[in-house]
Design a protein around this motif. Sequence first.
Motif, PDB file in Angstrom:
ATOM      1  N   ASP A 187     -32.041  19.799 -12.793  1.00 19.31           N
ATOM      2  CA  ASP A 187     -32.979  19.407 -11.739  1.00 19.31           C
ATOM      3  C   ASP A 187     -33.544  18.009 -11.949  1.00 19.31           C
ATOM      4  O   ASP A 187     -33.616  17.207 -10.998  1.00 19.31           O
ATOM      5  CB  ASP A 187     -34.140  20.403 -11.666  1.00 19.31           C
ATOM      6  N   ASP A 188     -33.960  17.699 -13.161  1.00 21.26           N
ATOM      7  CA  ASP A 188     -34.563  16.390 -13.430  1.00 21.26           C
ATOM      8  C   ASP A 188     -33.569  15.263 -13.192  1.00 21.26           C
ATOM      9  O   ASP A 188     -33.940  14.188 -12.694  1.00 21.26           O
ATOM     10  CB  ASP A 188     -35.098  16.330 -14.862  1.00 21.26           C
ATOM     11  N   LYS A 191     -33.153  14.885  -9.323  1.00 20.45           N
ATOM     12  CA  LYS A 191     -34.303  14.179  -8.744  1.00 20.45           C
ATOM     13  C   LYS A 191     -34.268  12.693  -9.102  1.00 20.45           C
ATOM     14  O   LYS A 191     -34.563  11.834  -8.257  1.00 20.45           O
ATOM     15  CB  LYS A 191     -35.613  14.806  -9.229  1.00 20.45           C
ATOM     16  N   HIS A 213     -33.782  25.386  -2.777  1.00 18.65           N
ATOM     17  CA  HIS A 213     -34.175  24.632  -3.963  1.00 18.65           C
ATOM     18  C   HIS A 213     -33.808  23.151  -3.869  1.00 18.65           C
ATOM     19  O   HIS A 213     -34.598  22.277  -4.276  1.00 18.65           O
ATOM     20  CB  HIS A 213     -33.532  25.250  -5.203  1.00 18.65           C
ATOM     21  N   SER A 214     -32.626  22.838  -3.337  1.00 21.43           N
ATOM     22  CA  SER A 214     -32.218  21.430  -3.273  1.00 21.43           C
ATOM     23  C   SER A 214     -33.131  20.631  -2.355  1.00 21.43           C
ATOM     24  O   SER A 214     -33.435  19.462  -2.633  1.00 21.43           O
ATOM     25  CB  SER A 214     -30.766  21.310  -2.804  1.00 21.43           C
ATOM     26  N   GLU A 216     -36.305  21.267  -1.874  1.00 17.64           N
ATOM     27  CA  GLU A 216     -37.525  21.072  -2.665  1.00 17.64           C
ATOM     28  C   GLU A 216     -37.386  19.866  -3.584  1.00 17.64           C
ATOM     29  O   GLU A 216     -38.299  19.034  -3.688  1.00 17.64           O
ATOM     30  CB  GLU A 216     -37.824  22.315  -3.493  1.00 17.64           C
ATOM     31  N   LEU A 217     -36.243  19.771  -4.271  1.00 19.99           N
ATOM     32  CA  LEU A 217     -36.027  18.680  -5.218  1.00 19.99           C
ATOM     33  C   LEU A 217     -35.973  17.323  -4.515  1.00 19.99           C
ATOM     34  O   LEU A 217     -36.518  16.328  -5.017  1.00 19.99           O
ATOM     35  CB  LEU A 217     -34.724  18.913  -5.993  1.00 19.99           C
ATOM     36  N   LYS A 220     -39.454  16.349  -3.544  1.00 21.34           N
ATOM     37  CA  LYS A 220     -40.198  15.929  -4.739  1.00 21.34           C
ATOM     38  C   LYS A 220     -39.790  14.517  -5.167  1.00 21.34           C
ATOM     39  O   LYS A 220     -40.622  13.725  -5.637  1.00 21.34           O
ATOM     40  CB  LYS A 220     -39.964  16.913  -5.886  1.00 21.34           C
ATOM     41  N   ALA A 221     -38.500  14.201  -5.006  1.00 20.45           N
ATOM     42  CA  ALA A 221     -38.007  12.871  -5.374  1.00 20.45           C
ATOM     43  C   ALA A 221     -38.599  11.785  -4.479  1.00 20.45           C
ATOM     44  O   ALA A 221     -38.718  10.622  -4.888  1.00 20.45           O
ATOM     45  CB  ALA A 221     -36.487  12.838  -5.307  1.00 20.45           C
TER      46      ALA A 221
END
Length: 322
Positions: A187-188, A191, A213-214, A216-217, A220-221
């Motif tokens: 994930d990190d 992002k 989930h993707s 969301e990431l 967040k990015a």
Amino acid sequence: MKAAVIYKKGELPQYTDFPDPIIENENHLLISVKASAVKNLDKNIASGKHYSADAKEIAKVAGGDGVGMLEDGTRVYALGVTGMIAEKAIVDKNKIVKVPEDLDDCTASALPNAVAGSAMALRFRANIQKGETVLINGATGVTGKIAIQLAKHYGAARIIVTGRNEQTLKSLLDLGADEYVILTQPDDDFKAQIKQIHTNTPIDIIIDYLWGHSAELILKALKGEGSFTHKTRFVSVGSLAGDSIQLSSEILRSVDLQLSGSGLGSWTKDEMKKLVTDILPEMFELAASKKLVIETVSIDIKDIEKAWDMNIPDGKRLIITI
């Protein structure tokens, strides 16, 4: 007539005899169907899972659209008033598009759903402009591949795509994508890569087919840090990775973000009219001249039960021929 009939939600359609449809409206026409695409939409409606599905348990013919011949011999693509995976169907004369001679039935029946799932989002929700950067989340499917080609057609300067299969992602570079991001990385790392892309060439439009989930990431990015941010239009088209996400209000407050959806019920009557009168005819001409490509797998209607849940290769559309 022979048709693919669903007798109960969740069951496979059966190849069987079914009464011929009867015209009861002056705006309706009879069509002899030649090909009809099987989409996730059709399967979800048949199972009762889609929000547009009829709540009643009634026997009905599967399929929402297709290509066939009108009684005057004109070959058209049409949206069905009755189910379209059948020898005959009723269609609305205001929702038909003439098919070019050089375009085959399977391609013509496969394109419209993918075009609706990409062109409508790009043109009417994202209002794409020439020179913009577009990110397509979940680009390895049928509609994602069309979205790449249409983003380029509408003037995108840079196209970033995401997906799980690296080999398939590499093939998208031949369709017009400029860079890919693998969803299966940590994930990190995912992002960080999105953030770096957004820093180097700010992302104007995100067309999202996955949600979950993707999404969301990616959001967040994009999160800002208190300074002015680049405006990004995020358009949700599908939810293959999940129907819900967690979205921090800090993201909404820290980013110039436009969040919208594109699908049945979100389009205006005028936009739907333009899909039929302007967009689809243009796309059919592009496909006829090999400037727009879509891959198909065709199965005869008599094998509908086997075909319905068949594992179709990623990025190809199942077509039932009649």
